[in-house]
Structure formats: structure tokens, C-alpha cells
Write an enzyme that holds these catalytic residues in place. Structure first.
Site, PDB file in Angstrom:
ATOM      1  N   ASP A  66      34.755  -3.526   8.445  1.00  0.00           N
ATOM      2  CA  ASP A  66      35.447  -3.160   7.240  1.00  0.00           C
ATOM      3  C   ASP A  66      36.209  -1.897   7.540  1.00  0.00           C
ATOM      4  OD1 ASP A  66      34.989  -4.355   4.341  1.00  0.00           O
ATOM      5  OD2 ASP A  66      33.223  -4.815   5.545  1.00  0.00           O
TER       6      ASP A  66
ATOM      7  N   ARG B  51      42.022  -3.389  15.146  1.00  0.00           N
ATOM      8  CA  ARG B  51      40.675  -2.825  15.265  1.00  0.00           C
ATOM      9  C   ARG B  51      40.480  -2.147  16.613  1.00  0.00           C
ATOM     10  NH1 ARG B  51      36.281  -7.095  14.133  1.00  0.00           N
ATOM     11  NH2 ARG B  51      35.112  -5.272  14.879  1.00  0.00           N
TER      12      ARG B  51
ATOM     13  N   TYR C   6      43.411 -11.798   8.226  1.00  0.00           N
ATOM     14  CA  TYR C   6      42.935 -12.410   6.985  1.00  0.00           C
ATOM     15  C   TYR C   6      44.004 -13.399   6.550  1.00  0.00           C
ATOM     16  CZ  TYR C   6      39.329  -8.854   6.125  1.00  0.00           C
ATOM     17  OH  TYR C   6      38.230  -8.046   6.198  1.00  0.00           O
TER      18      TYR C   6
ATOM     19  N   PRO D 185      37.262  -9.073   0.431  1.00  0.00           N
ATOM     20  CA  PRO D 185      37.113  -8.003   1.429  1.00  0.00           C
ATOM     21  C   PRO D 185      38.430  -7.423   1.912  1.00  0.00           C
ATOM     22  CG  PRO D 185      36.773 -10.144   2.452  1.00  0.00           C
ATOM     23  CD  PRO D 185      37.155 -10.402   1.028  1.00  0.00           C
TER      24      PRO D 185
END
Lengths: 670, 670
Positions: free
Chosen positions: B50, B273, B281, B356
Site C-alpha cells: 500500500d 514500487r 490496478y 485500495p
């Protein structure tokens, strides 16, 4: 006695203090088969703190653990000078910054040597299988001089003796408070003693054959004695006491670094440390050295405290907790030679001793090993020529000499009695002291180091005349054709000095806009770097120059391809970085030549090679071009050595000079 | 089955995800006897990343491990918006900063949840003996409501079942790439299944009696079901796929956070990341949900990749390495109640579920636990009154409702088809999307949280009217005498807002001149803080005010002495800090009243309590008074709660109001 099987290794390191661990850390990063031994049974848990210079922190950062030091250490920001007033009462007379603002992204800090050693050990176990072998002593050394120039030979043979636990634990004078007398210059060396004792006991020996060896075995260096080298210089009469306490005091500057000169009772240096500790360095006027003999039994923590109380009066000083103490006599000496055959090397206290007050000892020792480690690494790995090893002595012996000169000047000023007035010629002028302190700060940062002309540093001077006379210049075999040696163009980057470390300023990653201190990418992993200041990429002509430069480097016979083993990634010997000065938002990363962001079939493009000098969202503007002194339109090219020292500077068209620079240093790969 | 001995504990935490670990971390810092159990056999190794909000990083910093996150995480600096042009080809249409500049000393970053959990676990083992008990399931819950208000009672009884290894390992759909379907909203909860299965096998049960219990057991919360609480809200039709890959692509912004709307093929969110990974997503338009039933077997990494390729065309996208993938259906729900008797509490997904994509889930869940942990800690330790526990629901339920509203608005804009032109009413206007994105950034930072009036926040509003109607105001028993409740003076510190977290700016330590972000001293250790903005100490009148304030606080019957256990240090319940605005060099630390730098017989004065807003040597000027909006001459006093939220603001003469504030919250000590 059991004879363990003989084993060959690339590098044998004798002594696991900070210098030995620094050498081992380079060995780990270069993938050497190295061994590191220490006669002591355990690492340091008390005392032995030193200030860490900016440069030492930069080096730690290049290995990835400066952040741990920075977090735990005490940061020293200000030096307060205290001197007697007319009535003889001490007063704060000046405040000066401890680190000169702007010279580094770090400032001087203080941390217990045991923690520094812990960070080295953690780094070793993260990157290698090298472990310190404790309670192991070298007993015999043999060098086969006939094989010194053979790259594949193991000309060094060392017999190692493994001690029992008893012998490896140093004698402590008191059971309450650990002392450092066993490491002090006042203590006799116990190596021979340990060898003799261990002979009568159970134990094992083994014979190691090594390609290279580094003696990091301190002021009494066993290695130095085997080589028959000697130390040049003198012992002083000054005896100093050191006390690490949690002070209870109303002295207002106890958390500042202070130099306190009392009128008649001598001087004390206050060094605030981590965990509420404070170190006091005090000249012990009561304890006199008669020639070389000092009555060590006369020195106790109580004597040192009393001396401090007298100097710091009328302020009160006492303590409930004492962490450590020691005493020493200042010797100021430099070794006559730093290496034998460029196979066995001496670093740190083994080749220079001096007073610890300026916080230089651990730093200069570590930096000796830092200068040497990558050179051995590249030679062992078949990347570099053996001729680069000669630069260890030429570069570091001069630093040691400078250090002794600095220490001599500083110790005299610090140890002397303050002048009562201008007519008091026997006394020390406090304005002279302050002046020396301020000038000394640049030296003390470790950033004043400026290596002379050599095969590694393309300065115009004659490399044969540099430093100690060793010829460390290019061998000119087949690459010069009468056009002379390669000389870099210093004028293209006024604040990137050949021979000095590449400074760091903030730049942004072109691909993700993240701000970085550029030095974060000059990691200590054995790679040379080509830093292309690409200038204004929005100017079509400049963009063409940059792409042409990329074309040259990408050619199959370019110096990069020629010196990179064909099985390795193209950036594994020489890594290229780009810093451009056009607005970040107006440049597309993928428009740059592929050599500037190499492609990997499994991982895609490399997004960490291209940077820009532009405004960040949260950290301001690094003004890198301005700070580096590089023209924002036309840029330039810089070569940085694996230790971040600047080797060469030139134009984007000077690819042939770069080729010649690298040809002198690196071996061609199949 | 073996029956283990019954054991009492202060706190039982069910679920060892980030929220449960946050609660355990508070328990560790408050010295509670706590247990934390999780039905899973191992912690998370893949996926489950996250974004980390600024506020989450600030909280980590207050526990001492933000630096580890900051070092390892990918920093997201810029959001690029990609939209179709007239021809339908996607183009970069905008760039906006990911974190609003200036709102925090941190910026939003992304890091694998497994690493966050590792840092929590390391912190737990550093500060306590609390260990996560894995493969342990709660099977029965009983609450003795009659004892809820008894401080010494253990009204909660839970039967725990220890699972075998097989049962605790979640089912994986593929052996190649780990997936997160077992945690997805598309998966059925397996708790009942696990309980049933474990009954037939060997294993052990035990009965635990606890003072307090926190259910951090996710969207299917077993704890919530036992309490009979329900979730309010709806399931949406949107099905989303998530893919963690090392992309091979020529899309230029793959290392930026991107929101890409294609003309006809849906939307993708790109989240770069750590370790070259990128998370995508993607809305799966191919997979439709028929009511509550989704064909999970139709979802594979290949399907998700194909959808992304279509959206990102004409750019190429493929991968060699996929780290993890999952799929989920958005449910937007909030629990009707957050606590039972203020003894059993629900946090995180157990009381709010949402999409999310905005990177909110882990953050808001951890912050629920962060809000609750210290309250339970202080009550268990006999420091604070049970009435403060009511503020958990009043403060956090509103945050959950705001989150759902944000998610609802954001999801609709993100999932919708871009409008072709202004007349296309069914499409989403891209300027509206950008606007929502920018406004959402403040919410998404976690810094917009503003707790309402309560016994902990001395706002003027009626606390009974705040939030969900729970009366969380002062109990007015014996402390008001008809003068009404305590109301802080917001006007004295325009940028320190009651109900919001205390912001951080740079100040210097008076004793050693070191610059610090002031928040570094607002550690999460359960202490309230009084921050005295002492103003201009060089003004004699102001200096007298400051000393008079010190006198008041030092009195034997002051609120500080009254609420501090006599055996504890004077700063162990309420800690005082001073920030003054006079020039650092003109103030002597020891001139300030002793209460501002308490003396310890063994350690001397405390040198870490007095700060100054002045120029540093290396880090510029923090301009703290200006940034805090406090008058540089007269200053003010601020009370910060143990979670850094501002409770009260007043004048140096308002000691009686401070006394009343603390009297409502804290218990008198013997």
C-alpha cells in the site's frame, strides 16, 4: 600441535580494527577471497571513540551504512573556546562551527568505535562470507620476491597461530571500569609475548599463502617489523589522560566541543558523546615522563578528574558513572615505506602515529585502507594493472605527513600555557589558537586531501615529482605516440578538482523526479564512473553532441566494451551517469542514447542513470551545475575513480583521452 | 486435546496485520501484558503493498522506524495523468505533485506490507517480550458486562484454538506466482472452516481472560460477528485486478504514479514500487459480477495484463517476472459500532472496507489502532480515566465515513469512461478528475484528520453534538464550579490546530546547537506533552512570565506532581518542552527554571528539553514561530496528546485551565 590444511587466499588482513575492517569491506564488495585475523579475543566494547570526519561518513555512505552512524552518533555543531580573563577566571571567548558549513552533506560526529566496528561487521556478513577470525596471530612471514609481478602467484606465506581464550583477552587494570591502557602508547606491545606464551600451550597453527597482505596491526605493527621498515619522527613529553563519564556539572557548554585553557592549571578538551557521555582529554602535568619511562601506576581516573576539576574551576564537575579511561604519550611518527613489492602493505597506526585529540586517527587509518582496498580488488579480479598499486604509497604517505604536521602545530597550541598579554612570548596567543583551530577544521574534515598526478589522476604536473618520488605516472607503452600523457581540463568544472573527492549536490532522477544527493550513486563497489554533464538537452546542437558521445561509447571497440568482460553487464567495470540541465518536464528519458540507460531482457530499461539539475517538489533546487562549476549549456565529462576521487575532466569530444586514461589503468578483457 | 493453563492478560489482539501490530506496538511502549494472535501461519511475503501516507510515516517516526521505511520504500513524487486525445491516442495531459509540498516532513511512499510488518516486529522485540502467536484462532468470546466499569476486572473471556501448520497456510491457486485471492473480497472467509477443521485434528485450546480486546481481524471479522455488530453500505459492481510485475515497456512514465484513462478500454493506475516492481490496478471490464457472484476462475494474471496492454496501447507492455497478483470487488461499508462496553474494540477492515486504489486502507487501519492503543495503555496503567476510551469511536468512525465518501467519489471518477467532449454527459470530465485528484491529495496524506471536541480536545463546540453523538465531553465533576468546560485559545497558535496533529518544524537544541525536527521529540511512549513557546527570553518581563510559569508547574500540588506516581521521574506522565525565540547565543540553558531541564543525581541535568528557533549552521532557519503561527514575543502553551494531536492551547497564565484539562483525563496518583 595440529597442522591445519594450507589454504590460498587473495588477501590476508592482519588486524580487525576500523582500518582492517575497511579493507575487508572492500574485499567483500570486490568479491575477493579474503581473511581477516585479530589477536584480540573480542571486539571493542568501551572507549576508543573518535570523531568521525565528514569524509569518513561519506565513505560509510558509499558502503550503505552512514545512516546508522548518523542516527546513533552525537552530532557536534559548535566549538566553544574558553580562556582565562584578566582575573584568571575561565570565560567563553568564542564560538565557531565544528564543521565548515557547505563542505559536505555530513558534519563531524562522535560515536563509540565498537559501534563503527559493528556496522562494518554487519556489512561484511551482508555482502560476503568474510568473518573476523579472533584470537589468531601471525607468527612467520615469508615473501617470494621473484614472483611479485606474476598476477597469478601467491608470493606471500604466513604462518598463523590460533590462541586460546585466555591469551587473547587483554589484561585490565581494574575490574570496575574498563581501561584502554593495553592499547595505549604507554603499554608495551604484547604480540611477541602472546606468541611465546601460546607456544607452550595447546593450539593450532596453519600456513596461509596469499596474493596480497595488509598489516593493520597498529603502532607496534608486527607486519612492519617483519618487513624491517621503520618509523621516522619523535616522541613528545606530553602525557594525556582520557576520561569517558556521564558528567554532573554546572559548566554551561558541557554538550559542546570545548577547548578550555586555564591560566595556570593546563588545558582540557571536552568532547560530548552519545548516551549522555562526555569525553575529557586532559594534559597530566603531575605525571612527568623521564625519557621513555612513565610511571603508569600513578595514573588513575581520579587523577584525571582532579586535573579537569582544577582547569574547569569555578564550575563544578563530578560523575557517578565512568565508562572508560586511558592515558597516552604523544608520538608523532611516519613510516619510511608503506609497501613491500606492492604485495604487503601497511595502513593506519602501523605507518603513522600522532595524538588523538583532533579526532583524526581512526579516520586517516580507515581512509588509508579505503584508498588501497579497491586497487587490490581490481588487480586480483584481473580488471586493473598492478601499476596502480604504487599509488597507495604516493597518495597516502603525503597525507600521513600532513597529519603529523597538523598534529604537531595543534598539540603545541593546545598544550601550551595561554599568554598573559601580547608581551608574554612564552605563552600561547589565543587568537593564534583560534586561527589554527579554524584552519585546522578544513584539514580535520578529511576533505582537503588532494592526490597528486599519477596514472589515476590526470593532472598536468610530472607524476615522478609528486609526493615521495615514486614514479606513479603512465607507462606510455603504445598509447601515446608522442602526444604526451593525458591531462584533464580542470577549467571545465571549477568545483570538481582532479585529485580530490567528487563533491555531492542534489539532482533529480529524470524518470521519477526523486531528489538525490548525487554521491548516493557513487557507491563503493569497485566501478569507475563516467559522469556526463550533458548540458542543455533542449538545444538541438548540444543534444547532437550528447548522442554522438553515446555513439562513441557504444561502439564495439570503445574503451568500455574493451575493458568489460563479455559475460558481464556493460556497466560492471565503468558505469555511465548523465546529469543534464534542461527542464525535467521537457525531456523524455527514452530519447537519450541507449548506452545511457542500458536495457536488460528481464528487467527492462535502467531508470537510475539519468539525472537532471532542476527544482524538486519538496527539497528545493540543488543548483548542481552552479555548485559543480560546470557550464549549463555545454557541460563536460568527468571520470571518478572507484573511491570517488576525480581522475580526469574533459569535453564530450575527448573520448580518445578517456580511452588513453583507462588503457593505462585497466587490462583489456578477452 | 490438551488444555493449557488459563492466563490473564491486559490486552488480547486478534489479527497480526499492520493494524494489529500497531496496537501491539503501543502495548509494548506502554508496558502492557499483551498477546497478539493470528490465524495465518506466516507473515506476508508478497503483494499487499500500500502507499504509506505522510501521517503513517510520521507515526512510524514517533516509534523510531520511519527511517527504515524511508530508505527502502519507493518515493512517489509526481502523478502523471494520461488521457485520450481527439484521435483516441493516450497522451500525458498533466503532472501534479503526489504529496502537497509543505504539509509534512515526509512524502508518500510505497513499500511491501511484509517489510512494514517486519519493522513492527523488530520494534516489538526491541521494546517488549510480545511475540505474534501464529496459527492461533479465537473460538469463543464471552463478555461479563457487569464488570465493564471495574478498572481491575478481566471481563473478557476468549477460548483460543492452536492450529496445525496445514490449516494455517492459505490455499494458493498457482504454485508459480503467489496470489492474494485468499485475502480478497472475492474470497469467502475461512475462519469458520478453520475452526471446524481444527476440531477434528490434534491441537490445543486455552482460555484467556483479558481486560481489553481489539479485533483487527479484517473484513470478515470474527470478533465483529461475535459482538453482533453489522456493516452499513454497499457492494459495487466494479471488479479490479492487481498485478505486481517488473515491466518491460516503452511507456515513458512507468516510474511515475499514473492514472491512465483510455478512450474505450477502461482505466489503469500505475504505482511504481521498490526493487523495479510496478503495480497495476486495472478495472476488468471483461469480468462482470452477476449480483454477488463472480467467476473467479476467469481471472488470471494474463487477463489482467491483456487489459493493461489494451489501455496503454500504443505503448508496449510485457513482463518476465510477476511477483504477485489478485482481484477484488469494491465494497464500501462502515461498521455501526466500533466498541462494546469500551472493552472490546474493532479497528481497520473490521469496521470499514473500501477500494485500495487511493492507498488508504493500511494507513487508516493502522491509524485506528494508533488512536486506540495509548488510551488503553494509560487506562490499564492506572494513569488515565476510562472515559477517554469513548473517544475512540467518536474520533475514528467519522474518519471511516469520510474515507468511504472519498473512495466513492474517487472510484466513480476513476472507473468511468472519459467524456468525449463537454456535451458527453455520461462520460467523466477529465478536469473534474484532476480537480478531485488534487483535493483528494490532502485527504490522502492523512493530515486532514480533525478530531472533534471531547475531553481530549478542548474545542469550543459541544462535544455531545460532535461526530456520532456519543457524549465524549468532560464529566464536570467538581472541577468546573459553574465556569463551564475548558476551551483552548486557538488564536494564539494559528497553525497548531486543536484536534489536528502537532506540525513539525526545525528547532535547535539550546545546549548543543543541533537542529531537529521538533516532532522527533514527540515520541509515542504514552506521555502527554506541554510545549511552552517561551517567546523572547531576552525581554525581562517575558523571562519573568516564563519563570513564573515554571514555578506554578513545579509546585508540589501542581497537575504535574498530582498525576505523576511519586516513584516515577517527574516527566514520566507529562513531559515539558521549551521552545524560545531569543538568539541562541544570548541565552544560558541553566538560567531557565529547573522544571524545564530536570536534574538527575546520576545523570545530571536533562539537556534535551529546551529548544530555540534560530539559524542553524548547516540546515538553514526553521522559522518555527512563524510556521507555527505563534507570537515571537509572548509565546503560548500547547498540550499535545500522546498521539501528537493537539488538546489545548493557552497563555502562560492559564495554568488553572491546564489543571482542569488534565483533571478530566488523568487519575490522581497516591
Amino acid at each position: 600441535m595440529v597442522q591445519l590444511e594450507d589454504l590460498n587466499c587473495d588477501l590476508l588482513i592482519v588486524g580487525a580494527g576500523p582500518a582492517g575492517l575497511m579493507a575487508a569491506t572492500w574485499a567483500a564488495r570486490c568479491g575477493l577471497h579474503a581473511r581477516i585475523i585479530d589477536k584480540r579475543g573480542s571486539k571493542v566494547f568501551h572507549g576508543q571513540a573518535d570523531g568521525l570526519q565528514c569524509r569518513s561518513l561519506e565513505i560509510f555512505d558509499s558502503f550503505g551504512f552512514a545512516d546508522r552512524v548518523w542516527k546513533e552518533a552525537n552530532h557536534m555543531l559548535e566549538i566553544c573556546l574558553w580562556n582565562p580573563d584578566e582575573s584568571g577566571r575561565i570565560r567563553r571567548t568564542d564560538r565557531i562551527p565544528d564543521t565548515i558549513p557547505g563542505i559536505s552533506r555530513f558534519q563531524q560526529v562522535v560515536l563509540h568505535q565498537g559501534r563503527i566496528e559493528r556496522f562494518f561487521l554487519d556489512s561484511l556478513s551482508k555482502y560476503s562470507k568474510i568473518e573476523v577470525e579472533r584470537g589468531v596471530l601471525p607468527a612467520e612471514l615469508d615473501i617470494d620476491h621473484s614472483k611479485s609481478e606474476d598476477y597469478d602467484a601467491y608470493p606471500i606465506t604466513v604462518k598463523l597461530r590460533h590462541l586460546g581464550d585466555d591469551a587473547a583477552t587483554p589484561f585490565q587494570h581494574s575490574t570496575n571500569v574498563p581501561d584502554g591502557l593495553f592499547r595505549s602508547s604507554l603499554a608495551k606491545d604484547d604480540t611477541d609475548d602472546l606468541i611465546r606464551k601460546s607456544k607452550g600451550k595447546e593450539g593450532t597453527t596453519e600456513t596461509v599463502r596469499a596474493k596480497y597482505m595488509i598489516g593493520c596491526d597498529g603502532a607496534h605493527s608486527w607486519t612492519r617489523r617483519q618487513l624491517g621498515f621503520h618509523m621516522e619522527g619523535e616522541q613528545t613529553d606530553f602525557i594525556w589522560g582520557v576520561l569517558d563519564i556521564v558528567p554532573i556539572t554546572n559548566f554551561p557548554d558541557i554538550r559542546m566541543r570545548c577547548a578550555i585553557h586555564s591560566a595556570e592549571s593546563g588545558s582540557v578538551m571536552v568532547i560530548p558523546r552519545e548516551n549522555k557521555l562526555v569525553r575529557l582529554y586532559i594534559q597530566l602535568t603531575e605525571v612527568r615522563s623521564a625519557g621513555q619511562q612513565v610511571d603508569r601506576s600513578a595514573i588513575t581516573p581520579e587523577i584525571i578528574l582532579k586535573a579537569a576539576q582544577k582547569i574547569m574551576s569555578p564550575y563544578k564537575l563530578s560523575y557517578d558513572y565512568c565508562d572508560w579511561w586511558t592515558a597516552y604519550q604523544i608520538g608523532q611518527r611516519v613510516g619510511n615505506k608503506f609497501s613491500c613489492d606492492d604485495r604487503v602493505f601497511l595502513v593506519g597506526d602501523a605507518v603513522h602515529t600522532h595524538s588523538p585529540k583532533a579526532g583524526q586517527g581512526m579516520n586517516v587509518s580507515m581512509q588509508d585502507a579505503y584508498n588501497l582496498g579497491w586497487k587490490i580488488g581490481l588487480v586480483v579480479n584481473g580488471i586493473a594493472k598492478r601499476s596502480i598499486l604504487k599509488t597507495y604509497q604516493s597518495e597516502r604517505r603525503r597525507v600521513a605527513q600532513d597529519l603529523i604536521a597538523f598534529d604537531h602545530r595543534f598539540s603545541r597550541l593546545f598544550s601550551g600555557r595561554p599568554a598573559k598579554d601580547a608581551a608574554d612570548e612564552a605563552g600561547i596567543s589565543m587568537s593564534e589558537f583560534k586561527d589554527a583551530f579554524e584552519k585546522g577544521n578544513m584539514f580535520a574534515s578529511g576533505l582537503a586531501v588532494d592526490y597528486g598526478a599519477s596514472v589515476l589522476v590526470a593532472k598536468a604536473e610530472d607524476s615522478a615529482d609528486q609526493r615521495d618520488g615514486t614514479d606513479v605516472g603512465p607507462q606510455t607503452n603504445g598509447h601515446t605516440n608522442g602526444i604526451g600523457k593525458v591531462v584533464g581540463k580542470q577549467e571545465l568544472a571549477s568545483n570538481i578538482k582532479m585529485g580530490m573527492r567528487f563533491p555531492s549536490f542534489q539532482v533529480l532522477n529524470q524518470a521519477d523526479a526523486r531528489p538525490w544527493q548525487f554521491a548516493k550513486f557513487l557507491k563503493s563497489d569497485g566501478r569507475f564512473r563516467v559522469i556526463l554533464f550533458a548540458g542543455n538537452l533542449k538545444n538541438t546542437q548540444q543534444f547532437e553532441r550528447v548522442q554522438a558521445f553515446g555513439e562513441q561509447l557504444a561502439k564495439p571497440d570503445s574503451f568500455i566494451h574493451r575493458h568489460t568482460p563479455p559475460t558481464k553487464r556493460i556497466d560492471s567495470v565503468i558505469e555511465i551517469f548523465v546529469i543534464h540541465s534542461a527542464p525535467r518536464r521537457e525531456v523524455e528519458f527514452l530519447d537519450l542514447h541507449e548506452i545511457f540507460h542500458p536495457f536488460d531482457e528481464k528487467k527492462g530499461w535502467d531508470y537510475n542513470k539519468v539525472f537532471v539539475d532542476d527544482l524538486s517538489y519538496h527539497e528545493g533546487h540543488g543548483e548542481a551545475y552552479k555548485n559543480y562549476g560546470v557550464d549549463k549549456e555545454r557541460g563536460c565529462v568527468v571520470i571518478a575513480r572507484p573511491d570517488q576521487y576525480v581522475g580526469w575532466i574533459g569535453e564530450l569530444e575527448d573520448v580518445r583521452d578517456m580511452d588513453r586514461y583507462f588503457s593505462e589503468i585497466l587490462l583489456p578483457q578477452a
